[in-house]
Design a protein around this motif. Structure first.
Motif, short mmCIF file in Angstrom:
data_model
loop_
_atom_site.label_atom_id
_atom_site.label_comp_id
_atom_site.label_asym_id
_atom_site.label_seq_id
_atom_site.Cartn_x
_atom_site.Cartn_y
_atom_site.Cartn_z
N ASN A 245 0.81 -1.22 0.00
CA ASN A 245 0.00 0.00 0.00
C ASN A 245 0.84 1.27 0.00
OD1 ASN A 245 -2.34 -1.51 0.03
ND2 ASN A 245 -2.59 -1.40 2.26
N ALA A 246 2.10 1.16 0.40
CA ALA A 246 2.96 2.35 0.46
C ALA A 246 3.10 3.01 -0.91
CB ALA A 246 4.34 1.97 1.01
N TYR A 247 2.92 2.22 -1.97
CA TYR A 247 3.16 2.77 -3.31
C TYR A 247 1.86 3.16 -4.02
CZ TYR A 247 7.59 0.93 -1.95
OH TYR A 247 8.73 0.68 -1.24
N THR A 248 0.80 3.36 -3.23
CA THR A 248 -0.41 3.94 -3.79
C THR A 248 -0.26 5.46 -3.91
OG1 THR A 248 -1.42 4.09 -1.59
CG2 THR A 248 -1.89 2.12 -2.90
N THR A 249 0.58 6.03 -3.08
CA THR A 249 0.75 7.50 -3.07
C THR A 249 2.12 7.95 -3.54
OG1 THR A 249 1.40 7.39 -0.73
CG2 THR A 249 -0.93 7.79 -1.22
N ARG A 250 3.02 7.04 -3.77
CA ARG A 250 4.35 7.39 -4.27
C ARG A 250 4.86 6.25 -5.13
NH1 ARG A 250 8.32 5.02 -0.69
NH2 ARG A 250 7.36 4.29 1.25
N ALA A 251 5.88 6.55 -5.92
CA ALA A 251 6.40 5.57 -6.88
C ALA A 251 7.52 4.76 -6.27
CB ALA A 251 6.90 6.29 -8.13
N LEU A 252 7.65 3.55 -6.76
CA LEU A 252 8.79 2.68 -6.43
C LEU A 252 9.63 2.51 -7.69
CD1 LEU A 252 10.32 0.57 -4.68
CD2 LEU A 252 8.74 -1.16 -5.60
N THR A 253 10.91 2.78 -7.56
CA THR A 253 11.85 2.57 -8.66
C THR A 253 12.60 1.27 -8.43
OG1 THR A 253 12.14 4.93 -9.04
CG2 THR A 253 13.84 3.48 -9.92
N VAL A 254 12.59 0.40 -9.42
CA VAL A 254 13.34 -0.85 -9.35
C VAL A 254 14.47 -0.79 -10.38
CG1 VAL A 254 13.28 -3.33 -9.83
CG2 VAL A 254 11.51 -2.29 -8.43
N GLN A 255 15.69 -0.96 -9.91
CA GLN A 255 16.88 -1.03 -10.76
C GLN A 255 17.49 -2.41 -10.57
OE1 GLN A 255 18.26 2.92 -8.98
NE2 GLN A 255 19.14 3.04 -11.03
N PRO A 256 17.06 -3.41 -11.33
CA PRO A 256 17.39 -4.80 -11.01
C PRO A 256 18.80 -5.23 -11.38
CG PRO A 256 16.04 -4.70 -12.99
CD PRO A 256 16.13 -3.30 -12.46
N PHE A 257 19.52 -4.44 -12.17
CA PHE A 257 20.85 -4.86 -12.62
C PHE A 257 21.91 -3.92 -12.05
CE2 PHE A 257 17.89 -5.92 -16.15
CZ PHE A 257 17.92 -7.29 -16.00
N GLY A 258 22.74 -4.45 -11.17
CA GLY A 258 23.78 -3.63 -10.56
C GLY A 258 24.76 -3.07 -11.56
N ASP A 259 25.00 -3.81 -12.65
CA ASP A 259 25.96 -3.34 -13.65
C ASP A 259 25.30 -2.51 -14.75
OD1 ASP A 259 24.52 -5.48 -14.63
OD2 ASP A 259 26.21 -6.44 -15.64
N ARG A 260 23.97 -2.31 -14.65
CA ARG A 260 23.26 -1.49 -15.63
C ARG A 260 22.26 -0.58 -14.90
NH1 ARG A 260 20.40 -4.99 -19.80
NH2 ARG A 260 20.57 -6.71 -18.31
N PRO A 261 22.76 0.41 -14.17
CA PRO A 261 21.85 1.26 -13.38
C PRO A 261 20.88 2.06 -14.23
CG PRO A 261 24.08 2.18 -13.42
CD PRO A 261 24.17 0.81 -14.02
N GLU A 262 21.16 2.18 -15.52
CA GLU A 262 20.25 2.92 -16.38
C GLU A 262 18.95 2.16 -16.65
OE1 GLU A 262 22.61 0.26 -19.10
OE2 GLU A 262 22.98 1.46 -17.29
N VAL A 263 18.94 0.84 -16.40
CA VAL A 263 17.73 0.05 -16.57
C VAL A 263 16.88 0.19 -15.31
CG1 VAL A 263 16.76 -2.24 -16.96
CG2 VAL A 263 18.91 -1.58 -18.08
N ARG A 264 15.74 0.83 -15.47
CA ARG A 264 14.90 1.07 -14.30
C ARG A 264 13.44 1.00 -14.68
NH1 ARG A 264 16.39 6.49 -11.73
NH2 ARG A 264 18.49 5.66 -12.02
N TYR A 265 12.63 0.59 -13.69
CA TYR A 265 11.20 0.47 -13.90
C TYR A 265 10.49 1.18 -12.74
CZ TYR A 265 12.90 -3.15 -17.01
OH TYR A 265 13.59 -3.81 -18.00
#
Length: 536
Positions: A245-265
């Protein structure tokens, strides 16, 4: 990037998390890799070793015999038929036995005390031990396993607590350069520290499994304990709902690849569904709110397919929920171990397993490799490896790194002559500063070093403030929580190291002034980090 995969067999009772290589390189390492099993357990029973797994070239399931030959299982039946005897006589206490593992093999190395492990075969494959299941023939047996993959890209070898923690053991690999990497060592009396911490918590107490003769056989991981009715099946549900529920009012950024920080969702919750979009705004993944079981197993609503989008996001979410960082974070994965296992209710199993390791690394769940917190060694050009069955009681095992158990009560004296570790103003309130002060024999300087790794004064514990792991984090007095990672200290030469942070108890600049506030700092074993502790 190497990713965890599940070694799947028909009717396997527990999935094995092992490492595999996506792209084979030139063949390296010997055709048969010597893996030595050392026994410093302190136990007198006969040890048996079983090497079971998959021939990666043919896909056949089987075992490796004492000479290093892979042998495929014969056809099984229904009901299951007994498997051929795969046992290799293991080492007596203080001894070692070397097994040969052929290149192109992935599986488990089991070690059992007192009895060979019974395996059986169905038409689809081998039935693995599942001591958490009613009627399983291994329920009263003391055993454990390590996991490995040895292929043309090298060796991956890890200890595992994904299903349970039973036999303390470390894993090591030595490469062509002669360098050896080791992980999985426990802090002094670490096995008992884990057992005591879980037994003391009513929610987890029944996950400690004891045989009729009083032998503690294992601690079940939460998913297995819940499946066996020994832990509430909904234990994490309230936390999961709050985090989701914490992300109903704010966004969560997921950066799943440590060697590719530009990949984000970017994820946002709508109702009970967490939806992720890529930078273009296209929806790429949808996750319904998971159950406690989904989190413990990193499956179900958190199933991670072997792709480059949904799977990596699912892995990251499961790691965040298991470690308790989801909901408090805006970006995942959180890589500061000091923030782990602080959610309510707490994941005590994950916390105490990691706290009991000298380097803080463990495989407490399937995706503990998110952020590289797993107890894994790898070498692309291996020459040998080891599995060391380490002491069940006091002490660390497997080739050094930490001293024996320290117990006793008295003053903790500094590398500065005449100065002691002191609780400011003899105040027992939470958050009171711990400092350097002229030795005076008062209760403010009377410390007890316990077998659980805690250092106690005035009824409270020496605690790293705010679970800090960075150089300069201050220490303080706080309520004791057995097995808590920021209250655990391990003797390392004349220094005292906190395994979770990897840092040592430090007197800043080796100052001699009364009131110098004590901190943690990178371990140098210098005068600023020399302490004489009672019983050491």
């Amino acid at each position: 990037m190497h990713q965890l995969r599940k070694w799947l067999t028909a009717l396997v009772a527990g999935a094995v998390c092992v490492m595999g290589a996506a792209t084979p390189a030139a063949a390296l390492g010997p055709d048969r890799l010597p893996i030595t099993v050392g026994n410093q357990s302190g136990r007198s029973e006969q040890v048996f070793v079983h090497v079971l797994g998959t021939n990666l070239a043919t896909g056949q399931l089987g075992w490796v015999d004492g000479g290093g030959t892979f042998r495929a299982w014969p056809a099984g039946s229904n009901p299951p038929s007994p498997a051929p005897d795969s046992a290799i006589a293991g080492p007596a206490n203080g001894g070692a036995v070397t097994v040969q593992v052929p290149r192109g093999f992935s599986g488990r190395i089991y070690f059992s005390f007192g009895q060979k492990l019974p395996f059986s075969l169905t038409p689809g494959g081998v039935v693995q031990p599942a001591p958490w299941a009613a009627g399983d023939p291994t329920r009263d047996m003391l055993f454990d396993w390590s996991e490995l993959t040895y292929n043309d890209s090298g060796l991956w070898l890890n200890s595992s607590q994904v299903d349970m923690f039973a036999v303390p053991h470390s894993v090591s690999v030595t490469g062509a350069s002669g360098a050896t990497r080791t992980t999985g060592k426990l802090v002094p009396n670490g096995r008992q520290q884990i057992i005591d911490a879980l037994r003391a918590d009513p929610a987890f107490a029944r996950s400690v499994v004891t045989r009729a003769d009083g032998t503690v056989l294992r601690v079940l991981a939460p998913g297995k304990a819940a499946g066996a009715g020994l832990l509430s099946a909904t234990y994490l549900d309230s936390y999961i709902a709050s985090a989701w529920n914490a992300y109903t009012t704010r966004a969560l950024t997921v950066q799943p690849f440590g060697d590719r920080p530009e990949v984000r969702y970017t994820g946002r919750t709508s109702g009970t569904t967490l939806r992720f979009t890529d930078p273009s705004g296209r929806e790429v993944a949808v996750f319904p709110r998971p159950s406690s079981s989904d989190v413990w197993g990193c499956d179900g609503a958190l199933h991670a397919p072997n792709d480059q989008v949904v799977g990596p996001i699912a892995r990251t979410l499961c790691a965040a929920l298991f470690r308790g960082t989801l909901g408090a974070s805006s970006t995942e994965p959180v890589l500061d171990a000091g923030q782990f296992y602080r959610s309510t209710p707490p994941n005590l199993y994950g916390r105490v397993i990691h706290a009991a390791m000298t380097d803080g690394r463990a495989y407490a769940f399937a995706f503990d490799d998110v952020g590289a917190f797993e107890s894994l060694v790898h070498d692309g050009d291996p020459r040998s490896a080891r599995i060391d069955l380490t002491p069940f009681g006091a002490g660390t095992g497997g080739g050094g790194g930490g001293g024996g158990a320290t117990t006793g009560t008295g003053a903790v004296t500094s590398g500065v002559a005449g100065k002691c570790l002191d609780v400011a103003s003899a105040n027992s309130a939470n958050g009171t500063a711990v400092q350097l002060w002229e030795c005076n024999g008062t209760n403010a300087q009377r410390w007890t070093f316990g077998t659980d790794g805690s250092l106690r004064a005035l009824g409270k514990c020496l605690d790293i403030a705010d679970w800090g792991t960075a150089n300069g984090a201050k220490v303080q007095l706080w309520d004791c929580a057995s097995g808590q990672s920021n209250q655990t200290w391990v003797r390392d030469g004349s220094s005292y190291r906190n395994p979770a942070s990897g840092k040592c108890l430090d007197n800043p600049a080796n100052g001699s002034a009364n009131g110098n506030r004590i901190q943690i700092w990178t371990c140098y074993n210098n005068d600023a980090q020399r302490w004489s502790v009672p019983g050491a």
